[in-house]
Design an enzyme around this catalytic site. Structure first.
Site, PDB file in Angstrom:
ATOM      1  N   GLU A  62      36.653  36.582  27.697  1.00 25.85           N
ATOM      2  CA  GLU A  62      37.224  37.879  28.050  1.00 25.85           C
ATOM      3  C   GLU A  62      37.773  38.547  26.791  1.00 25.85           C
ATOM      4  O   GLU A  62      38.916  38.275  26.394  1.00 25.85           O
ATOM      5  CB  GLU A  62      38.371  37.694  29.048  1.00 25.85           C
ATOM      6  N   GLY A  66      38.740  41.794  37.308  1.00 23.28           N
ATOM      7  CA  GLY A  66      40.097  42.199  37.640  1.00 23.28           C
ATOM      8  C   GLY A  66      40.096  43.431  38.528  1.00 23.28           C
ATOM      9  O   GLY A  66      39.873  43.362  39.737  1.00 23.28           O
ATOM     10  N   GLY A  67      40.309  44.590  37.925  1.00 23.52           N
ATOM     11  CA  GLY A  67      40.470  45.850  38.663  1.00 23.52           C
ATOM     12  C   GLY A  67      39.415  46.085  39.732  1.00 23.52           C
ATOM     13  O   GLY A  67      39.747  46.460  40.871  1.00 23.52           O
ATOM     14  N   GLU A 116      46.550  37.800  29.317  1.00 25.55           N
ATOM     15  CA  GLU A 116      47.859  38.353  29.725  1.00 25.55           C
ATOM     16  C   GLU A 116      48.928  37.264  29.690  1.00 25.55           C
ATOM     17  O   GLU A 116      50.076  37.521  29.309  1.00 25.55           O
ATOM     18  CB  GLU A 116      47.752  38.990  31.120  1.00 25.55           C
ATOM     19  N   ASN A 147      40.062  38.249  40.091  1.00 24.23           N
ATOM     20  CA  ASN A 147      41.434  37.997  39.633  1.00 24.23           C
ATOM     21  C   ASN A 147      42.280  39.185  40.085  1.00 24.23           C
ATOM     22  O   ASN A 147      42.244  40.243  39.465  1.00 24.23           O
ATOM     23  CB  ASN A 147      41.430  37.863  38.097  1.00 24.23           C
ATOM     24  N   TRP A 148      43.016  38.973  41.174  1.00 26.30           N
ATOM     25  CA  TRP A 148      43.793  40.092  41.734  1.00 26.30           C
ATOM     26  C   TRP A 148      45.007  40.426  40.860  1.00 26.30           C
ATOM     27  O   TRP A 148      45.624  41.464  41.039  1.00 26.30           O
ATOM     28  CB  TRP A 148      44.281  39.744  43.142  1.00 26.30           C
ATOM     29  N   LYS A 149      45.385  39.528  39.994  1.00 24.02           N
ATOM     30  CA  LYS A 149      46.608  39.699  39.174  1.00 24.02           C
ATOM     31  C   LYS A 149      47.794  39.963  40.115  1.00 24.02           C
ATOM     32  O   LYS A 149      47.819  39.438  41.229  1.00 24.02           O
ATOM     33  CB  LYS A 149      46.415  40.794  38.130  1.00 24.02           C
ATOM     34  N   SER A 172      36.492  44.662  32.304  1.00 20.20           N
ATOM     35  CA  SER A 172      35.973  45.930  32.834  1.00 20.20           C
ATOM     36  C   SER A 172      34.588  45.813  33.470  1.00 20.20           C
ATOM     37  O   SER A 172      33.761  46.712  33.344  1.00 20.20           O
ATOM     38  CB  SER A 172      35.991  47.020  31.754  1.00 20.20           C
ATOM     39  N   GLY A 222      40.827  45.640  31.430  1.00 22.86           N
ATOM     40  CA  GLY A 222      41.597  46.720  32.034  1.00 22.86           C
ATOM     41  C   GLY A 222      41.529  48.022  31.261  1.00 22.86           C
ATOM     42  O   GLY A 222      42.278  48.954  31.533  1.00 22.86           O
ATOM     43  N   HIS A 234      44.521  32.912  30.345  1.00 27.83           N
ATOM     44  CA  HIS A 234      44.246  34.352  30.437  1.00 27.83           C
ATOM     45  C   HIS A 234      45.028  35.086  29.349  1.00 27.83           C
ATOM     46  O   HIS A 234      46.174  34.740  29.060  1.00 27.83           O
ATOM     47  CB  HIS A 234      44.625  34.880  31.826  1.00 27.83           C
TER      48      HIS A 234
HETATM   49  P1  PGA Z   1      39.434  43.788  34.334  1.00 29.07           P
HETATM   50  O1  PGA Z   1      40.198  42.377  34.171  1.00 29.07           O
HETATM   51  O2  PGA Z   1      38.177  43.497  35.111  1.00 29.07           O
HETATM   52  O3  PGA Z   1      40.402  44.657  35.082  1.00 29.07           O
HETATM   53  O4  PGA Z   1      39.153  44.271  32.959  1.00 29.07           O
HETATM   54  C1  PGA Z   1      39.496  41.185  33.937  1.00 29.07           C
HETATM   55  C2  PGA Z   1      40.460  40.052  33.793  1.00 29.07           C
HETATM   56  O5  PGA Z   1      41.547  40.242  33.226  1.00 29.07           O
HETATM   57  O6  PGA Z   1      40.180  38.916  34.230  1.00 29.07           O
END
Ligand code: PGA
Length: 252
Positions: free
Chosen positions: A168, A235-236, A98, A10-12, A214, A174, A96
């Site tokens: 999640e 994500g990251g 976010e 997930n590049w966001k 994470s 994050g 998600h």
């Molecule tokens: P993260 O994000 O790996 O940066 O914690 C995961 C996600 O939000 O899908």
């Protein structure tokens, strides 16, 4: 039952198009061959079509990070699932945290998005997970169960089989704090039991439940080796080819 694992990036809202193109090139060059899991990349909308072309014939599937639930109309700035389907996207993330927190998406809205995604023939990656407060109060199971009940348990058994779930925990997204393998396994087993109670053992055993929060190269394989964890939503750590390839190797 053996379930094919998924490792999804997930590049966001990160990376320029040129950076994304290089990243996908590096990932595809470093994939295990043969590969025993599915690799999914969710770039920003505007890169989707080009990356679908770039990954043609490669074992990389392209996802959208979001969609609008309506098919068309006066929704300035929004993208429908039909549009995503028409350019060849295969998956769409929804629910998600976010989107829930920053864009006020409720369980009802997520439910409508899940329906729209399934109707269009894409595969929803339905995200659920509790905040730190809820976990500290010990209410995480009740909270996640309600997210399932209110957004995906209206589905017919047949439709439900087309769905991927991502657990999640918000406190792990994050933040650098990962759920321990035991915490992840405990919630994944709970989600699977909850699905079994609603749809029966066979559908429950066939449902893929990814962990997200994470994930990094050094913790991925331990988390992915838990019996009820079927891969991850990253994500990251999906923004660097080396690290992401290590994560993929932890699952495939
Ligand atoms: P993260 O994000 O790996 O940066 O914690 C995961 C996600 O939000 O899908």
């Amino acid at each position: 039952m053996s379930r094919t694992k998924i490792v999804a990036a997930n590049w966001k809202m990160n990376l320029s198009y040129a950076e994304g193109e290089v990243l996908v090139k590096e990932i595809s060059a470093g994939l295990p061959d043969p590969i025993s899991c599915e690799v999914v990349v969710a770039p920003p909308f505007v890169y989707i079509q080009s990356l679908i072309r770039q990954t043609e014939g490669l074992p990389i599937h392209i996802a959208a990070q979001h969609c609008h639930e309506k098919a068309s109309g006066a929704y300035t700035g929004e993208i429908s699932v039909g549009m995503l389907k028409s350019i060849g996207a295969e998956y769409c993330i929804t629910g998600h945290s976010e989107r829930r927190q920053l864009f006020h998406e409720t369980n009802d809205i997520v439910k409508a998005k899940v329906d729209a995604i399934l109707d269009s023939g894409l595969i929803p990656i339905f995200c659920c997970g509790e905040s730190l407060d809820i976990r500290q109060e010990g209410r995480q199971n009740e909270f996640v169960k309600r997210q399932l009940e209110e957004s995906i348990f209206h589905l017919s058994p047949q439709a439900f089989e087309g769905l991927v779930i991502a657990y999640e925990p918000i406190w792990a997204i994050g933040t650098g704090v990962t759920a321990s393998p035991a915490q992840a396994q405990e919630m994944h087993a709970f989600i699977r039991e909850t699905i079994a109670a609603k749809y029966g053992e066979q559908i429950s055993q066939g449902t893929r439940i990814l962990y997200g929060g994470s994930i990094k190269a050094d913790n991925a394989s331990t988390i992915f080796s838990q019996v009820d964890v079927d891969g991850g939503l990253v994500g990251g750590a999906s923004l660097q080819a080396d690290g992401f390839l290590e994560i993929i190797k932890g699952a495939c």
